[in-house]
Design a protein around this motif. Structure first.
Motif, PDB file in Angstrom:
ATOM      1  N   LYS A  25       0.851  -1.190   0.000  1.00  0.00           N
ATOM      2  CA  LYS A  25       0.000   0.000   0.000  1.00  0.00           C
ATOM      3  C   LYS A  25       0.881   1.231   0.000  1.00  0.00           C
ATOM      4  O   LYS A  25       2.085   1.161   0.235  1.00  0.00           O
ATOM      5  CB  LYS A  25      -0.943  -0.004   1.197  1.00  0.00           C
ATOM      6  N   ASP A  26       0.266   2.369  -0.285  1.00  0.00           N
ATOM      7  CA  ASP A  26       1.021   3.611  -0.364  1.00  0.00           C
ATOM      8  C   ASP A  26       1.406   4.107   1.021  1.00  0.00           C
ATOM      9  O   ASP A  26       0.694   3.900   2.002  1.00  0.00           O
ATOM     10  CB  ASP A  26       0.198   4.692  -1.073  1.00  0.00           C
ATOM     11  N   ILE A  27       2.523   4.792   1.082  1.00  0.00           N
ATOM     12  CA  ILE A  27       2.985   5.392   2.331  1.00  0.00           C
ATOM     13  C   ILE A  27       2.277   6.725   2.511  1.00  0.00           C
ATOM     14  O   ILE A  27       2.236   7.542   1.596  1.00  0.00           O
ATOM     15  CB  ILE A  27       4.512   5.571   2.308  1.00  0.00           C
ATOM     16  N   VAL A  28       1.732   6.951   3.693  1.00  0.00           N
ATOM     17  CA  VAL A  28       1.004   8.183   3.976  1.00  0.00           C
ATOM     18  C   VAL A  28       2.013   9.298   4.256  1.00  0.00           C
ATOM     19  O   VAL A  28       2.873   9.170   5.118  1.00  0.00           O
ATOM     20  CB  VAL A  28       0.063   8.003   5.189  1.00  0.00           C
ATOM     21  N   LEU A  29       1.901  10.378   3.490  1.00  0.00           N
ATOM     22  CA  LEU A  29       2.760  11.535   3.676  1.00  0.00           C
ATOM     23  C   LEU A  29       1.896  12.720   4.095  1.00  0.00           C
ATOM     24  O   LEU A  29       0.841  12.956   3.504  1.00  0.00           O
ATOM     25  CB  LEU A  29       3.505  11.877   2.381  1.00  0.00           C
ATOM     26  N   THR A  30       2.331  13.469   5.104  1.00  0.00           N
ATOM     27  CA  THR A  30       1.559  14.640   5.522  1.00  0.00           C
ATOM     28  C   THR A  30       1.866  15.838   4.644  1.00  0.00           C
ATOM     29  O   THR A  30       1.092  16.784   4.607  1.00  0.00           O
ATOM     30  CB  THR A  30       1.871  15.002   6.982  1.00  0.00           C
ATOM     31  N   THR A  31       2.970  15.805   3.925  1.00  0.00           N
ATOM     32  CA  THR A  31       3.333  16.901   3.028  1.00  0.00           C
ATOM     33  C   THR A  31       4.013  16.317   1.798  1.00  0.00           C
ATOM     34  O   THR A  31       4.532  15.214   1.825  1.00  0.00           O
ATOM     35  CB  THR A  31       4.250  17.922   3.722  1.00  0.00           C
ATOM     36  N   LYS A  32       3.985  17.055   0.719  1.00  0.00           N
ATOM     37  CA  LYS A  32       4.610  16.608  -0.523  1.00  0.00           C
ATOM     38  C   LYS A  32       5.945  17.300  -0.774  1.00  0.00           C
ATOM     39  O   LYS A  32       6.698  16.901  -1.634  1.00  0.00           O
ATOM     40  CB  LYS A  32       3.690  16.873  -1.721  1.00  0.00           C
ATOM     41  N   GLU A  33       6.246  18.399  -0.052  1.00  0.00           N
ATOM     42  CA  GLU A  33       7.504  19.105  -0.265  1.00  0.00           C
ATOM     43  C   GLU A  33       8.308  19.146   1.018  1.00  0.00           C
ATOM     44  O   GLU A  33       7.780  18.976   2.112  1.00  0.00           O
ATOM     45  CB  GLU A  33       7.254  20.516  -0.787  1.00  0.00           C
ATOM     46  N   LYS A  34       9.597  19.398   0.866  1.00  0.00           N
ATOM     47  CA  LYS A  34      10.479  19.428   2.023  1.00  0.00           C
ATOM     48  C   LYS A  34      10.492  20.798   2.697  1.00  0.00           C
ATOM     49  O   LYS A  34      10.692  20.906   3.891  1.00  0.00           O
ATOM     50  CB  LYS A  34      11.906  19.089   1.598  1.00  0.00           C
ATOM     51  N   HIS A  35      10.332  21.856   1.936  1.00  0.00           N
ATOM     52  CA  HIS A  35      10.479  23.209   2.462  1.00  0.00           C
ATOM     53  C   HIS A  35       9.120  23.896   2.562  1.00  0.00           C
ATOM     54  O   HIS A  35       8.213  23.637   1.792  1.00  0.00           O
ATOM     55  CB  HIS A  35      11.415  24.016   1.565  1.00  0.00           C
ATOM     56  N   GLY A  36       8.987  24.784   3.504  1.00  0.00           N
ATOM     57  CA  GLY A  36       7.763  25.563   3.664  1.00  0.00           C
ATOM     58  C   GLY A  36       6.666  24.832   4.408  1.00  0.00           C
ATOM     59  O   GLY A  36       5.490  25.128   4.213  1.00  0.00           O
ATOM     60  N   CYS A  37       7.008  23.876   5.230  1.00  0.00           N
ATOM     61  CA  CYS A  37       6.011  23.137   6.002  1.00  0.00           C
ATOM     62  C   CYS A  37       6.520  23.004   7.439  1.00  0.00           C
ATOM     63  O   CYS A  37       7.703  23.201   7.704  1.00  0.00           O
ATOM     64  CB  CYS A  37       5.733  21.769   5.379  1.00  0.00           C
ATOM     65  N   PRO A  38       5.660  22.684   8.374  1.00  0.00           N
ATOM     66  CA  PRO A  38       6.124  22.513   9.757  1.00  0.00           C
ATOM     67  C   PRO A  38       7.134  21.372   9.874  1.00  0.00           C
ATOM     68  O   PRO A  38       7.091  20.399   9.119  1.00  0.00           O
ATOM     69  CB  PRO A  38       4.848  22.186  10.526  1.00  0.00           C
ATOM     70  N   TRP A  39       8.041  21.513  10.849  1.00  0.00           N
ATOM     71  CA  TRP A  39       9.108  20.527  10.971  1.00  0.00           C
ATOM     72  C   TRP A  39       8.579  19.160  11.358  1.00  0.00           C
ATOM     73  O   TRP A  39       9.146  18.145  10.977  1.00  0.00           O
ATOM     74  CB  TRP A  39      10.152  21.003  11.985  1.00  0.00           C
ATOM     75  N   GLY A  40       7.478  19.094  12.088  1.00  0.00           N
ATOM     76  CA  GLY A  40       6.942  17.795  12.488  1.00  0.00           C
ATOM     77  C   GLY A  40       6.417  17.000  11.304  1.00  0.00           C
ATOM     78  O   GLY A  40       6.653  15.795  11.184  1.00  0.00           O
ATOM     79  N   SER A  41       5.693  17.661  10.393  1.00  0.00           N
ATOM     80  CA  SER A  41       5.183  16.942   9.224  1.00  0.00           C
ATOM     81  C   SER A  41       6.312  16.587   8.267  1.00  0.00           C
ATOM     82  O   SER A  41       6.277  15.547   7.610  1.00  0.00           O
ATOM     83  CB  SER A  41       4.121  17.776   8.508  1.00  0.00           C
ATOM     84  N   ARG A  42       7.339  17.437   8.197  1.00  0.00           N
ATOM     85  CA  ARG A  42       8.481  17.116   7.344  1.00  0.00           C
ATOM     86  C   ARG A  42       9.237  15.921   7.911  1.00  0.00           C
ATOM     87  O   ARG A  42       9.644  15.019   7.180  1.00  0.00           O
ATOM     88  CB  ARG A  42       9.405  18.319   7.252  1.00  0.00           C
TER      89      ARG A  42
END
Length: 164
Positions: A25-42
């Motif tokens: 199954k697919d891996i759940v990602l909280t964000t699609k980019e590395k920059h411009g997001c909170p550090w916890g979701s990254r």
């Protein structure tokens, strides 16, 4: 057995493990980019090779069953090497840079640039029809050409051009 591909650092959130195994199954990602997001979701979205291999829905293709499989896959050859070290028995081909099913670093393979023989991307094609070089239509016609314009003819007596 060196690979002609160069290994480039993978800057994406997920490593490329298509040669090692499949994900059910697919891996759940909280964000699609590395920059411009909170550090916890990254931090939650960024996976390493070890973290993807430990997932319960990752199934590898080739898994060594015991230490004999590891020794048999090693690059050590007892008939050619004398006075080998103890660790030479366990050195695998990917530690020497050979292309195998395992990935040691979070990289992806980049193909070498395609060699263009003439310096431009023109493609050479074959000739399907070879016409005769004696055909008048293929040659540069001069002033004394035997052909005339369509609908015109030359009179043999005077050489004047008449339209019929």
């Amino acid at each position: 057995m060196k690979s002609q591909f160069t290994q480039v650092r993978n800057k994406k959130l997920l490593p490329d493990l298509r040669k090692e195994g499949v994900l059910d199954k697919d891996i759940v990602l909280t964000t699609k980019e590395k920059h411009g997001c909170p550090w916890g979701s990254r931090l939650f979205s960024h996976h390493t090779l070890a973290s993807v291999r430990k997932l319960s829905f990752f199934h590898p293709f080739h898994v060594p069953q015991d230490s004999l499989d590891i020794v048999l896959a090693a690059t050590y050859n007892h008939s050619t090497e004398r006075f080998a070290d103890c660790e030479d028995l366990y050195l695998q081909p990917e530690t020497h840079g050979c292309d195998t099913w395992r990935r040691m670093r979070n990289t992806y393979d980049k193909a070498p640039p395609v060699f263009i023989p003439l310096g431009h991307p023109m493609k050479r094609g074959g000739i399907k029809e070879r016409r005769s070089p004696h055909s008048v239509k293929l040659m540069n016609s001069g002033v004394h050409s035997s052909q005339t314009n369509p609908g015109y003819s030359r009179q043999a007596a005077g050489g004047a051009i008449f339209f019929y």
